[in-house]
Scaffold this active site. Structure first.
Site, PDB file in Angstrom:
ATOM      1  N   GLY A 152       0.795  -1.396  -0.107  1.00 21.19           N
ATOM      2  CA  GLY A 152       0.136   0.072  -0.067  1.00 21.19           C
ATOM      3  C   GLY A 152       0.667   1.035   0.009  1.00 21.19           C
ATOM      4  O   GLY A 152       2.103   1.225   0.224  1.00 21.19           O
ATOM      5  N   CYS A 153       0.234   2.299  -0.299  1.00 23.56           N
ATOM      6  CA  CYS A 153       1.061   3.557  -0.491  1.00 23.56           C
ATOM      7  C   CYS A 153       1.399   4.143   0.878  1.00 23.56           C
ATOM      8  O   CYS A 153       2.561   4.464   1.311  1.00 23.56           O
ATOM      9  CB  CYS A 153       0.366   4.750  -1.223  1.00 23.56           C
ATOM     10  SG  CYS A 153      -1.368   4.932  -0.461  1.00 23.56           S
ATOM     11  N   TYR A 154       0.476   4.258   1.895  1.00 24.10           N
ATOM     12  CA  TYR A 154       0.894   4.468   3.327  1.00 24.10           C
ATOM     13  C   TYR A 154       1.681   3.553   3.925  1.00 24.10           C
ATOM     14  O   TYR A 154       2.731   4.138   4.639  1.00 24.10           O
ATOM     15  CB  TYR A 154      -0.223   4.669   4.327  1.00 24.10           C
ATOM     16  CG  TYR A 154      -1.241   5.836   4.050  1.00 24.10           C
ATOM     17  CD1 TYR A 154      -0.721   7.034   4.139  1.00 24.10           C
ATOM     18  CD2 TYR A 154      -2.420   5.695   4.018  1.00 24.10           C
ATOM     19  CE1 TYR A 154      -1.423   8.443   4.200  1.00 24.10           C
ATOM     20  CE2 TYR A 154      -3.258   6.743   4.013  1.00 24.10           C
ATOM     21  CZ  TYR A 154      -2.778   8.221   4.068  1.00 24.10           C
ATOM     22  OH  TYR A 154      -3.558   9.420   3.880  1.00 24.10           O
TER      23      TYR A 154
END
Length: 347
Positions: A152-154
């Site tokens: 995921g990005c976070y």
């Protein structure tokens, strides 16, 4: 002898991630885009959905059912959570390498997935084969993988911010707080009340406090790295910008620390990682916009005796599409940097 050209398929054309994958792959020297799929827009040119590709990538979108007889080398699944798992179950026997950009195989088990995503998992067998696709930590495993769960990005920005300290077990248990901020594209292409212009413009807000599904993804990866169970506080915020993630991570350490020692820990851990740039002053999201870089600035606060780490990425690239291409390069035995030399866009 010429290098082989690998055939790739992008499943899911309508979203930001599918668009960015196409932008990176259309000029990648070692691959050819065989097809791009869309169930909603079958028959339309890809450039109708994404006009920036007009005259560059006008290929007709096809149904995902066409993939089964196409014999691709790589399949990118740019699909929502809860949808990818069915395609992995169907296509894993085809022999193509699969890179899944959803969260369906990022976690340690179907039970953890069902607890945090509140969905039943239809292909629990996939967890046995899936490798977490963060190249800075798992490059050797990714090289031999047939199924990669793109992070995921976070989690990408958060894990990279703290990995050097967790790898050396320098973090006090229970002391980590991650304050994360993302541009609007992190919410996906479909508009809703939260992403309405009048709600986002000139506004700034926290959401999913204490319950965001990326929390457990970060905890699991840092637990694996430190070989100790990690529990942390993660709070995401929505920024009124198009793209970019800025993470500020706070932690107490287990031994005496100073700035010189902290810098040494980070330089030693990332010395051969070409897409990590260690900064002496806090970076901004425009420093990495449109690129595969993750810029990190570790700071020792002598007054509070805490480490403060600022980490920035482009959520659509290092947080999604370019990370998927990096994983593809590893899986195909290519140079890690192939097709990923974009300089950040600023201003």
């Amino acid at each position: 002898m010429d290098n082989p050209i690998y055939k790739v398929v992008i499943v899911g054309a309508s979203g930001f991630t599918g668009s960015e994958l196409a932008r990176l792959l259309v000029h990648h020297p070692a691959v050819e885009i065989m097809m791009i799929t869309s169930e909603t827009h079958t028959g339309k040119p890809f450039s109708d959905l994404h006009p920036q590709f007009y005259g560059i990538l006008d290929m007709e979108l096809v149904s995902a059912s066409a993939v089964e007889n196409s014999k691709p080398d790589i399949i990118f699944l740019a699909l929502p959570h809860g949808i990818s798992m069915d395609f992995v179950a169907k296509w894993e026997p085809l022999g193509a390498k699969i890179i899944d950009l959803s969260g369906d195989f990022r976690l340690s088990s179907p039970e953890v997935y069902e607890n945090w995503y509140e969905k039943n998992h239809s292909y629990p067998q996939g967890f046995k084969n899936a490798i977490y696709g963060l190249p800075e930590l798992n490059a050797d495993q990714i090289k031999d993988a047939n199924l990669v769960a793109n992070p995921g990005c976070y989690p990408t920005a958060s894990i990279l911010a703290l990995s050097p300290l967790f790898a050396r077990n320098k973090i006090q248990k229970g002391s980590v707080v991650i304050d994360a901020k993302s541009g609007l594209t992190g919410a996906g292409i479909k508009a809703n009340a939260t992403t309405h212009f009048s709600n986002v413009n000139e506004n700034f807000k926290a959401y999913s406090i204490g319950s965001h599904r990326h929390t457990v993804e970060i905890e699991e990866q840092l637990s694996t790295l430190s070989q100790n169970k990690v529990t942390l506080q993660f709070t995401p915020h929505l920024l009124p910008i198009d793209r970019g993630i800025l993470v500020t991570a706070y932690a107490s350490v287990t031994e005496e620390m100073n700035q010189e020692k902290l810098d040494k820990i980070y330089h030693e851990f990332y010395q051969d990682k070409q897409f990590i740039r260690l900064r002496k002053s806090p970076p901004g999201v425009k420093d990495v916009r449109g690129s595969h870089f993750c810029d990190i600035c570790p700071v020792w606060d002598a007054r509070t005796q805490r480490v403060i780490v600022v980490s920035v990425i482009d959520n659509l690239l290092k947080g999604a599409a370019s990370q998927a291409v990096h994983n593809m390069n590893l899986m195909l035995g290519l140079s890690e940097s192939t097709g990923l030399s974009q300089i950040p866009l600023k201003p």
